[in-house]
Every structure is written in structure tokens, then in C-alpha cells.
Design an enzyme around this catalytic site. Structure first.
Site, PDB file in Angstrom:
ATOM      1  N   GLU A   1       0.865  -1.060  -0.096  1.00 35.48           N
ATOM      2  CA  GLU A   1       0.103  -0.254  -0.141  1.00 35.48           C
ATOM      3  C   GLU A   1       0.944   1.308   0.102  1.00 35.48           C
ATOM      4  O   GLU A   1       0.523   2.355   0.350  1.00 35.48           O
ATOM      5  CB  GLU A   1      -1.116   0.165   1.197  1.00 35.48           C
ATOM      6  CG  GLU A   1      -1.856  -1.107   1.152  1.00 35.48           C
ATOM      7  CD  GLU A   1      -2.582  -1.776   2.315  1.00 35.48           C
ATOM      8  OE1 GLU A   1      -2.327  -0.987   3.392  1.00 35.48           O
ATOM      9  OE2 GLU A   1      -3.553  -2.392   2.245  1.00 35.48           O
TER      10      GLU A   1
ATOM     11  N   HIS B   1      -0.705   0.258  10.659  1.00 39.01           N
ATOM     12  CA  HIS B   1       0.362  -0.358  10.209  1.00 39.01           C
ATOM     13  C   HIS B   1       1.402  -0.418  11.298  1.00 39.01           C
ATOM     14  O   HIS B   1       1.837   0.677  12.124  1.00 39.01           O
ATOM     15  CB  HIS B   1       1.048   0.004   9.076  1.00 39.01           C
ATOM     16  CG  HIS B   1       0.211  -0.325   7.573  1.00 39.01           C
ATOM     17  ND1 HIS B   1       0.094   0.543   6.474  1.00 39.01           N
ATOM     18  CD2 HIS B   1      -1.019  -1.255   7.652  1.00 39.01           C
ATOM     19  CE1 HIS B   1      -0.600   0.153   5.760  1.00 39.01           C
ATOM     20  NE2 HIS B   1      -1.243  -1.042   6.206  1.00 39.01           N
TER      21      HIS B   1
ATOM     22  N   ASP C   1      -0.735  -5.142   9.524  1.00 45.07           N
ATOM     23  CA  ASP C   1      -1.849  -4.156   9.990  1.00 45.07           C
ATOM     24  C   ASP C   1      -1.801  -4.550  11.566  1.00 45.07           C
ATOM     25  O   ASP C   1      -1.729  -5.680  11.983  1.00 45.07           O
ATOM     26  CB  ASP C   1      -3.164  -4.704   9.496  1.00 45.07           C
ATOM     27  CG  ASP C   1      -3.406  -4.117   8.186  1.00 45.07           C
ATOM     28  OD1 ASP C   1      -3.043  -3.259   7.696  1.00 45.07           O
ATOM     29  OD2 ASP C   1      -4.525  -4.415   7.763  1.00 45.07           O
TER      30      ASP C   1
END
Length: 595
Positions: A340, A531, A364
Site C-alpha cells: 500500500e 500499520h 496491520d
């Protein structure tokens, strides 16, 4: 073992400084002073490596430094040799300002010998005062116990501080001049993927290279990759990467032929993303010199969701393989490559990689599970280090395969190793305990494969994260703890409540009963982003030392106060160590920026 990026590896400069009074005083100290420098160099060279596996090299001044002229000679030699970290050593009084290292961009420390015959400690105090007055933050190293003047052994507490300082200093120096590769840009509104070029340059000395993800498709279509390597890579992948259960509904499942095409594409994506980062001589030979040079990227990220993953296979395989200590070419240094395009988590991973020499976990910070919640859902209680609750760390398949905890040390305990210690058996075990399910197409419309495993052993780890705060700048948070080898029945029940096609690490941070570490819930509540970057080992003290060099204050940590090592002048900003850290960092400003 060799560094894959452009630029020489930084060296450690050792500066033996001495009382400049000749005709008796200096002469009596020459050997003692130079031997002190040699002992420090021996310690460093025998103890430290770069993540590339190469050993750290020290450079010692040609003579002891008794005044400004010899200080200038030393500075000139260090400039020619590529010194990136400066350690000054002395057993005696010296002329503080005259023998000082004044390079403001090189991390520096002074080790003053704790002895009674000659006042090395007096010089240390005078030197640190001068450095503070000139605005040059410097680490002071001073042994706890008095030594005899004839004692040539470096005490253990001094060794620890020297190595802690040098490892962090080399990380600072190594980052400078490298690149962050941003493939695509912002992902699903995640703030960390909105790459802040000012932060990367001002604080780390890292430039940003923006490349649109269409470049990956261009290289696939025009075969701008090593086709021989690709054939070897796809064969290795199909042989070693076992597909997992396809959890898509029947109307969204694709044929085996379509899955094979997706495998081919994600393997090509992996080769191409690596080539964009570090270049590939094979492309130059094919006539693609520009592409073959790469971007000298020390770290990078792939936007992926959603524009890419709505149309093309996701990059989970690419990210997982790059972040691991091996691929079809064999065992090698892991890359730092964020899913990401979360550049801030990539930076956090980079810190861990440079300090631990190991592959990094990208996750995550998904869920806090209290003991009561686990018992309610599963009927079983958490035990051991998990008894106070756990955090579910999980992400869509980008995590390093080293995190399977299937590498073993000599005692048979799970570990994540520097790549030069990884064995072929370790690689086989990591692959054997990893599956690759089809991406759930409701989320990843273009398909692809996510890694799936459970971190299956208890290991000491450190989670960290850099966050950007408007008006404050970057801050770092740190949580030491352990991975938890959760009872399989508990794991299955909890894991299936989220996406079970992704890799899971259960994490128990060490709680202290106060502040952000009052309990596990409070750690989760104070975490600054979705994160986190997780490194093998308890490296929190090293992260704090590194952060102080970069002028990044630490907003939360669970490190024992006795292990915290920052520049001496941090004590001038108050007795509250964390408040002083913020004040000092704000006072000095970013290392490469204009305050």
C-alpha cells in the site's frame, strides 16, 4: 556478500586525542592513546556487519591528535576514506576545542577512559560541553568502574555503548543519498502512502523516486526483464509455492489456466519491481540502459489498492518474496518493500533492518484481544506471555516468509536470522509452512495470491512506527514484546473472524503498568497508525539511539531507562527524559533540513 546499491559503504573513523604538551607529557601517552583507538577498532570490526553481510571497516587517524593541525589532518583523511561515523577516544586530558570533530553531519561520540592517573573523564566533560555549545549533539561514553592505567580491556558497559552508537551511526550514514521508490502513489487514503518527500530528505537524506505503476505493465509487455531469470523463477515458484484454499464464491473463481497466468504475471512483477529498485546489468546488455541502472532505492512501496488491484493481480507475492531472505536465486539480503506504498512503515521497516540485519514483518495492527474476549469466543484462556492479552498482526500477504518462525538456532529455538546465517533447510521450512491462497476477489478484483501462515514460535520482537504530526514533525513509537505461538484451536477460531487467507502474527507487548504500556489495550489505543513494522529481537534501545541522531522524538516506548542512550546534551532540556527528547529534537531540527 556485497552491497547492491550505488555508493561506498561508510566507514567508522577512530580519533585518538591526546594532551598536546610535548617534551614529556605527550610522549608518555602516545602508545596508550593509540592502543585505545586500536582496541575500539578491533571491537567494532569483530562485532558488526552491514545488512549486506559485509564487515564494518574502521579508519584510525595517522597520528594522535594534539591540536588543530592534527585534527585537520584527521578530518582530511576521513573525508578521503568515506568515514560516516566518528568515535573520539582518549585516556587523558586534551585541549577540548582544538582537537574537536566539527563535521555536523557525521554522528559522533567521545569515549573518555575512567582512570585516576590521567583525567580522561575531565576531558570528556570538557569536550561534551564544547560540542553542546557549538550545537553538535555528541554521545558521551564513560565506564562505570575505575580502571587502572595499565588496563587495556574495554569494560562490558563501554563495549555495549560503543556498539550501540556505531550501529545506529552507520544506519544514519548509509541512508544518506539513497532513494525511496514510490510505485504508484496514494493507496485508499492511507496517510503513510501520501509520500512526504520533505520528511524523507530532511530527516533521512533520502530522495524520492516516483514511478507510475503503468511502468510495470510496460516492462511486462515489452519483455524488459531478464527472460532467462524469469524462466528459472516461474519454475521455482510453481514447485515451491503451494496454492491454498480458494475461498472465492463459485461465481468469482477462475480457471486453473487463468491462475497460471496470474502466477506468471506476479513473478514478472517481482523481478521488475526489484529491477526498478536496484537495476539489472542484464537489461543494459539488452539495450535498456536507463531501465538497467535502476533508482538506487534502499526501500520502496507499491500502491496496489485500488487502481492496480481492481485491474491486475495484487502484489502480495511480490512484496512477500522481496521482503524475504531468499528467492529463486538463492539466499540473499531481504529488501524493504511496503504494501500500500506506506512509506512511513517502510521507513520503520528500514530502521529495523539496518539495526538488526534481518528481514522485517509488515502488518496491520488489526485487533486487540483481551483474555476475557478470547475465553468468551473460544472457551479457552490465554496463558504465558499472552495472559494479559494479545494483538493480532495481519496483512494481505506482504509479510516476509522469515516470519513463519521456521528458522531455527543451534538450540532448536525459532529465530529470524541475518541472511548469511540462513540455511537451505531454513528456506525449505519457510516455504513448506506457507500457502498461497487466491486473493478474495471482492477485495482484489484482479486476483493474485496472498501468503498464508501463522508465526509458529515465541520470539522476542520489537514493533515500531514513524508517524508524522502536523506542527511537530515525525515521531517514533516502539513496543518490545514477543510473538505468541497461540494454541491452534484458539488461532483457528480467532483467525477465521477476519481474512484467514493472510499471514498472522500474534503479538504480546511487554506491559509496564504505566502510561501507554499500562496494559495491552492501552498499547493498541495509543498506536498511531493502522500499520506497524516488526523486527526480530529487542532492539528498542537501538531505535531510540538512532532516532536521537535523526532528531526524531520517541512518543512511546517500553524500554528500561538504564538502556536509553542519547547525546549528552539531551540532559540540558530537563529531567523528564521523554519531554527533553522532544525539546532537544525540536531545538536542533532535522539532520539535513534547514531549521
Amino acid at each position: 556478500m556485497s552491497d547492491r546499491l550505488i555508493g561506498k559503504l561508510p566507514k567508522v573513523g577512530i580519533r585518538p586525542v591526546i594532551d598536546g604538551r610535548e617534551r614529556g607529557v605527550r610522549e608518555s601517552l602516545e602508545d596508550t592513546c593509540m592502543n585505545m583507538a586500536k582496541a575500539a577498532a578491533k571491537l567494532i570490526e569483530e562485532s558488526l556487519r552491514f545488512p549486506s553481510g559485509e564487515k564494518v571497516e574502521c579508519v584510525i587517524a595517522d597520528t594522535n591528535i594534539g591540536g588543530a593541525a592534527e585534527a585537520a589532518m584527521c578530518a582530511d583523511k576521513f573525508a578521503q576514506e568515506g568515514v560516516g561515523v566518528s568515535l573520539t577516544v582518549t585516556p587523558c586530558w586534551c585541549y577540548g576545542d582544538e582537537v574537536m570533530d566539527t563535521n555536523s553531519l557525521v554522528p559522533k561520540a567521545v569515549w573518555g577512559f575512567n582512570g585516576t592517573e590521567r583525567p580522561g573523564a575531565v576531558y570528556l566533560a570538557a569536550a561534551l560541553s564544547g560540542y553542546a555549545q557549538k550545537g553538535l549533539p555528541t554521545f558521551g561514553i564513560y565506564g562505570r568502574d575505575v580502571q587502572d592505567s595499565s588496563d587495556t580491556e574495554i569494560p562490558e558497559d563501554v563495549k555495549s555503548k560503543i556498539l550501540q552508537f556505531v550501529k545506529a551511526g552507520l544506519a544514519v550514514s548509509y541512508m544518506n543519498g539513497k532513494s525511496y521508490l514510490s510505485l504508484g502513489y496514494s493507496s485508499m487514503g492511507i496517510a503513510g502512502s501520501m509520500v512526504d518527500t520533505g520528511f524523507l530528505y530532511d530527516y533521512l537524506g533520502i530522495r524520492t523516486e516516483f514511478v507510475e505503476s503503468i511502468e510495470v505493465l510496460r516492462r511486462i509487455d515489452e519483455e524488459i526483464y531478464d527472460t532467462e531469470e524469469y524462466e528459472r523463477a516461474i519454475e521455482w515458484t510453481l514447485e515451491n509455492c503451494k496454492e491454498g484454499i480458494d475461498r472465492n464464491s463459485e461465481d468469482k473463481k477462475v480457471s486453473d489456466e487463468d491462475k497460471l497466468e496470474e502466477w506468471k504475471k506476479v513473478v514478472k512483477m517481482t523481478i521488475i519491481c526489484r529491477d526498478i529498485m536496484i537495476g539489472n546489468e542484464k537489461l543494459v546488455e539488452k539495450g535498456y540502459r536507463e531501465e538497467g541502472l535502476g533508482r538506487n532505492a534502499l526501500l520502496g512501496g507499491f500502491q496496489g489498492q485500488r487502481q492496480w488491484t481492481d485491474y491486475q493481480p495484487n502484489a502480495d507475492f511480490t512484496e512477500a518474496i522481496l521482503n524475504s531472505s531468499f528467492d529463486w536465486n538463492g539466499i540473499r539480503q531481504a529488501f524493504v518493500f511496503a504494501t500500500e506504498n506506506d512509506s512511513l512503515n517502510a521507513v520503520s521497516m528500514l530502521f529495523g533492518h539496518l539495526l538488526s540485519d534481518r528481514a522485517q514483518i509488515f502488518s496491520d495492527v488489526r485487533t486487540y484481544w483481551s483474555s476475557a474476549s478470547v475465553e468468551r469466543v473460544t472457551g479457552k484462556r490465554l496463558e504465558g506471555k499472552a495472559k494479559d492479552g494479545i494483538l493480532h498482526l495481519i496483512n494481505s500477504g506482504s509479510t516476509t516468509l522469515d516470519a513463519t518462525a521456521r528458522q531455527m538456532d543451534e538450540q532448536g529455538k525459532p529465530v529470524m536470522k541475518p541472511y548469511w546465517d540462513v540455511t537451505p533447510e531454513d528456506v525449505d521450512q519457510c516455504l513448506e509452512h506457507t500457502h498461497w491462497p487466491q486473493a478474495v476477489r471482492e477485495y482484489m478484483r484482479g486476483g493474485g495470491f496472498s501468503s498464508q501462515f501463522k508465526t509458529s514460535g515465541e520470539m522476542p520482537v520489537t514493533m515500531c512506527r514513524v508517524n508524522l504530526i502536523k506542527g511537530q514533525g515525525p515521531v517514533l513509537q516502539i513496543a518490545e514484546g514477543w510473538t505468541i505461538d497461540l494454541d491452534q484451536e484458539i488461532h483457528d477460531i480467532l483467525d477465521k473472524r477476519t481474512d484467514p487467507t493472510w499471514p498472522t502474527t500474534w503479538f504480546a507487548p511487554r506491559v509496564t503498568g504505566i502510561g501507554a504500556f499500562k496494559d495491552v489495550y492501552t498499547v493498541m489505543a495509543n498506536w498511531g497508525s493502522n500499520h506497524g513494522a516488526i523486527s526480530y529481537g529487542h532492539i528498542g534501545k537501538d531505535l531510540i539511539t538512532l532516532a536521537s541522531m535523526l532528531r526524531i522524538p520517541v512518543m512511546m516506548h517500553n524500554i528500561d531507562e538504564s538502556d536509553i542512550f542519547r547525546p549528552n546534551c539531551w540532559s540540558a532540556f530537563g529531567q523528564d527524559k521523554e519531554g527533553a527528547d522532544f525539546k532537544a529534537c525540536n531545538n536542533y531540527g532535522p539532520l539535513y533540513g534547514v531549521k
